[in-house]
Motif scaffolding. Structure first.
Motif, mmCIF file in Angstrom:
data_model
loop_
_atom_site.group_PDB
_atom_site.id
_atom_site.type_symbol
_atom_site.label_atom_id
_atom_site.label_comp_id
_atom_site.label_asym_id
_atom_site.label_seq_id
_atom_site.Cartn_x
_atom_site.Cartn_y
_atom_site.Cartn_z
ATOM 1 N N SER A 24 0.832 -1.212 0.000
ATOM 2 C CA SER A 24 0.000 0.000 0.000
ATOM 3 C C SER A 24 0.861 1.254 0.000
ATOM 4 O O SER A 24 0.551 2.237 -0.677
ATOM 5 N N ALA A 25 1.957 1.221 0.757
ATOM 6 C CA ALA A 25 2.852 2.374 0.811
ATOM 7 C C ALA A 25 3.423 2.688 -0.565
ATOM 8 O O ALA A 25 3.509 3.854 -0.981
ATOM 9 N N ALA A 26 3.808 1.638 -1.308
ATOM 10 C CA ALA A 26 4.339 1.846 -2.653
ATOM 11 C C ALA A 26 3.274 2.384 -3.595
ATOM 12 O O ALA A 26 3.555 3.200 -4.480
ATOM 13 N N ALA A 27 2.028 1.930 -3.421
ATOM 14 C CA ALA A 27 0.937 2.383 -4.296
ATOM 15 C C ALA A 27 0.583 3.835 -4.066
ATOM 16 O O ALA A 27 0.202 4.550 -5.004
ATOM 17 N N PHE A 28 0.713 4.306 -2.826
ATOM 18 C CA PHE A 28 0.238 5.646 -2.490
ATOM 19 C C PHE A 28 1.352 6.657 -2.274
ATOM 20 O O PHE A 28 1.139 7.706 -1.667
ATOM 21 N N GLY A 29 2.541 6.359 -2.794
ATOM 22 C CA GLY A 29 3.600 7.362 -2.874
ATOM 23 C C GLY A 29 4.377 7.614 -1.610
ATOM 24 O O GLY A 29 4.958 8.696 -1.450
ATOM 25 N N VAL A 30 4.426 6.647 -0.693
ATOM 26 C CA VAL A 30 5.188 6.820 0.544
ATOM 27 C C VAL A 30 6.686 6.888 0.224
ATOM 28 O O VAL A 30 7.204 6.103 -0.569
ATOM 29 N N SER A 31 7.374 7.820 0.856
ATOM 30 C CA SER A 31 8.796 8.000 0.596
ATOM 31 C C SER A 31 9.666 7.034 1.372
ATOM 32 O O SER A 31 10.739 6.635 0.910
ATOM 33 N N GLU A 32 9.204 6.655 2.577
ATOM 34 C CA GLU A 32 10.069 5.857 3.435
ATOM 35 C C GLU A 32 9.244 5.129 4.487
ATOM 36 O O GLU A 32 8.244 5.653 4.977
ATOM 37 N N MET A 33 9.672 3.914 4.815
ATOM 38 C CA MET A 33 9.090 3.184 5.938
ATOM 39 C C MET A 33 10.129 3.106 7.050
ATOM 40 O O MET A 33 11.273 2.727 6.809
ATOM 41 N N VAL A 34 9.719 3.502 8.234
ATOM 42 C CA VAL A 34 10.615 3.567 9.384
ATOM 43 C C VAL A 34 10.275 2.411 10.319
ATOM 44 O O VAL A 34 9.173 2.344 10.864
ATOM 45 N N LEU A 35 11.208 1.475 10.482
ATOM 46 C CA LEU A 35 11.006 0.328 11.354
ATOM 47 C C LEU A 35 11.612 0.626 12.718
ATOM 48 O O LEU A 35 12.776 1.020 12.812
ATOM 49 N N LEU A 53 10.843 0.874 -2.070
ATOM 50 C CA LEU A 53 10.711 1.695 -0.869
ATOM 51 C C LEU A 53 12.042 1.795 -0.143
ATOM 52 O O LEU A 53 12.842 0.860 -0.153
ATOM 53 N N ARG A 54 12.240 2.930 0.502
ATOM 54 C CA ARG A 54 13.402 3.090 1.364
ATOM 55 C C ARG A 54 12.989 2.728 2.787
ATOM 56 O O ARG A 54 11.933 3.135 3.258
ATOM 57 N N PHE A 55 13.845 1.978 3.473
ATOM 58 C CA PHE A 55 13.586 1.577 4.855
ATOM 59 C C PHE A 55 14.674 2.130 5.762
ATOM 60 O O PHE A 55 15.842 2.168 5.386
ATOM 61 N N ARG A 56 14.285 2.550 6.944
ATOM 62 C CA ARG A 56 15.241 2.920 7.986
ATOM 63 C C ARG A 56 14.863 2.199 9.274
ATOM 64 O O ARG A 56 13.689 1.945 9.510
ATOM 65 N N HIS A 57 15.872 1.937 10.076
ATOM 66 C CA HIS A 57 15.624 1.216 11.326
ATOM 67 C C HIS A 57 16.133 2.004 12.522
ATOM 68 O O HIS A 57 17.205 2.601 12.482
ATOM 69 N N PHE A 58 15.329 2.006 13.595
ATOM 70 C CA PHE A 58 15.725 2.601 14.864
ATOM 71 C C PHE A 58 15.429 1.609 15.974
ATOM 72 O O PHE A 58 14.486 0.827 15.899
#
Length: 220
Positions: A24-35, A53-58
């Motif tokens: 869904s994030a890819a379909a709706f233009g999300v820039s990044e997913m933060v895990l 998608l770009r992912f970042r982790h914290f």
């Protein structure tokens, strides 16, 4: 500057939900997913969308919040029915926004609520269920944000939308390839921050803000 949407994933109970949320994030233009919390997830249901998608982790919500507020200049929107929550239909957005969704049933935790700037809820019109699956809720909210932000509709090919080329070549270790400049910067930061224990015991690389940048192989 154009506005962006991001998705924050903090210990979602059913790990396969993250892969479906990525679609869904890819379909709706999300820039990044933060895990936040767990670094890995099950890409089931993503249909290859994780490579776009770009992912970042914290490791903690506080470090994720610091990144979102200071580096991405985002509002953090909790998707939850709270006393001050606004219907997502009203599009109460002002700038780039990171959406934080809770587990189905339990919703957002007290710590998650603390880092949010405002809240939206999704109106329901039928009485057959008390809540929505987190992936369905994410789809609805992200679509509304895209409408508000004026994201350009993707070109259609037949009865589907056209796919973009994969932006990066994925490595066997499921990490994004690094440029020479990024390697030099990482080494400099390691020297400067070694005494502050910013790097994980397993040797994986993080920045001074405590984040890791990675791409997840949809085949993993």
């Amino acid at each position: 500057m154009a506005v962006e949407s991001l998705v924050v994933v903090h210990n979602v109970a059913k790990r396969h939900n993250v892969g479906m949320m990525a679609r869904s994030a890819a379909a709706f233009g999300v820039s990044e997913m933060v895990l936040v919390g767990r670094r890995d997830f099950n890409a089931f249901g993503s249909h290859g969308s994780t490579s776009h998608l770009r992912f970042r982790h914290f490791h903690s919500l506080s470090r994720a919040r610091l990144y979102l507020k200071e580096e991405r200049n985002c509002d953090i929107c909790g998707v939850e029915i709270t006393d001050d929550a606004v219907s997502v239909n009203r599009h109460p957005f002002k700038r780039s926004t990171a959406f934080l969704l809770g587990n189905e049933g339990t919703g957002l935790s007290a710590k998650e609520i603390e880092i949010c700037d405002f809240f939206v809820y999704i109106p329901q019109y039928g009485g057959g269920t008390a809540s929505l699956n987190v992936t369905v809720a994410a789809s609805i909210v992200l679509h509304h944000f895209g409408v508000w932000a004026g994201f350009a509709e993707r070109k259609r090919e037949g009865n589907k939308f056209s796919l973009a080329e994969k932006p990066l070549k994925l490595t066997k270790r499921n990490l994004c390839s690094e440029s020479a400049d990024s390697v030099k910067e990482d080494r400099r930061m390691r020297r400067e921050n070694a005494a502050q224990d910013f790097f994980e015991a397993d040797g994986s690389q993080t920045t001074a803000n405590g984040l890791s940048e990675l791409f997840i192989d949809p085949g993993s």
